[in-house]
Design an enzyme around this catalytic site. Structure first.
Site, PDB file in Angstrom:
ATOM      1  CB  ALA A  82      -0.875  -0.185   1.159  1.00  0.00           C
ATOM      2  CB  VAL A 144       4.174   0.466   5.081  1.00  0.00           C
ATOM      3  CG1 VAL A 144       4.526   1.872   4.905  1.00  0.00           C
ATOM      4  CG2 VAL A 144       3.272   0.372   6.086  1.00  0.00           C
ATOM      5  CB  CYS A 145       4.870   0.756  -0.704  1.00  0.00           C
ATOM      6  SG  CYS A 145       5.797   1.124  -1.858  1.00  0.00           S
ATOM      7  CG  PHE A 146       7.597   4.889   0.370  1.00  0.00           C
ATOM      8  CD1 PHE A 146       8.595   5.739  -0.260  1.00  0.00           C
ATOM      9  CD2 PHE A 146       6.372   4.716  -0.409  1.00  0.00           C
ATOM     10  CE1 PHE A 146       8.710   6.121  -1.445  1.00  0.00           C
ATOM     11  CE2 PHE A 146       6.296   5.552  -1.712  1.00  0.00           C
ATOM     12  CZ  PHE A 146       7.469   6.195  -2.405  1.00  0.00           C
ATOM     13  CD  GLU A 147       7.433  -0.317   7.404  1.00  0.00           C
ATOM     14  OE1 GLU A 147       7.549   0.186   8.502  1.00  0.00           O
ATOM     15  OE2 GLU A 147       7.056  -1.587   7.038  1.00  0.00           O
TER      16      GLU A 147
END
Length: 273
Positions: A82, A144-147
């Site tokens: 996401a 979470v995508c940006f991790e």
């Protein structure tokens, strides 16, 4: 040597459903030979949480949190985790798999298309580089995508600065991605379900070591328009193309609205998993 001309669509800020529908429509039009390859820039109004094509919503996404902030959830055609799309520039590239500059490998195609992103950051005075992951970060199960950066995504000082996803359907490549200008990590982590507040807070604090937005690393804050200009020039240089503006007709917009209504505005699509 004459540069290839691609269309450039600046569609402004649209709803999450319309944004995903327009990407799909552009794929259809390119597949039918109606338009050449396309670079599109857009924003989100209201802000949206896009979930990956295969991603589960139940037990992962905090729908009350999404609603509380006035955001809208939409499922992408592309995979991955996401992404909260708020104050960012979102891009999409639509090009045929048979294009002479497109490698067969998804990973190598990422490298080709992401050269535009690299040049865009350079235009903003930001020294970015391609991620070449040696191993996975300890974020197993995270929604979470940006991790975590993937192959050839853009990182600045080891932190993820742009996230992208790619799909191929009926001979057409769609790669779209998020270039955060500012990030509100408190709101971001309200979108996800954690076992308790302590774990949620720990994840939120760790996020700052893994991701970065443009205005966290430039001397003078930039606007949406500044970012758009920098990355438009960046894609022209990085891909060696000339961009010609495309203004959609009312008939084309009607087609986009129909796709949005039949797919991206429906619970059947968005909450299918």
């Amino acid at each position: 040597m004459q540069m290839e001309t691609w269309y450039f669509v600046d569609s402004g800020h649209c709803t999450p459903a319309m944004n995903m529908a327009l990407d799909e429509a552009l794929m259809n039009w390119h597949r039918n030979g109606d338009i050449p390859p396309v670079l599109r820039f857009y924003g989100w109004e209201p802000a949206g949480l896009s979930v990956g094509y295969f991603q589960k919503v139940k037990g992962k996404i905090d729908l009350e949190g999404v609603q509380k902030h006035g955001y809208e959830l939409v499922r992408r055609q592309t995979g991955g985790r996401a992404v909260l799309h708020d104050n960012e520039l979102t891009y999409s590239v639509i090009v045929s798999e048979n294009h002479p500059d497109m490698p067969d490998s998804v990973k190598e195609a990422y490298l080709v298309l992401s050269k535009g992103l690299l040049e865009g950051f350079t235009n903003l005075g930001i020294q970015a580089e391609f991620a070449v992951p040696e191993g996975k970060l300890d974020v197993a199960g995270s929604a979470v995508c940006f991790e975590e950066p993937s192959w050839y995504e853009l990182i600045v000082e080891g932190k993820k600065a742009a996230g992208s996803a790619q799909t191929r359907k009926k001979g057409i490549i769609l790669q779209h991605g998020s270039i955060p200008i500012d990030v509100d990590d408190v709101k971001l982590f309200d979108m996800f379900i954690y076992k308790n507040e302590r774990i949620k807070e720990r994840a939120r604090k760790a996020f700052g070591d893994k991701a970065v937005a443009i205005n966290q690393i430039v001397d003078q804050p930039v606007t949406f328009e500044d970012t758009k200009k920098a990355f438009k020039n960046g894609f022209e240089k990085g891909l060696g193309i000339k961009l010609e503006p495309l203004k959609l007709t009312e008939a084309q917009w009607n087609e986009v609205r129909k796709i949005a209504e039949e797919r991206y505005d429906t619970d059947e699509w968005n909450y299918a998993r």
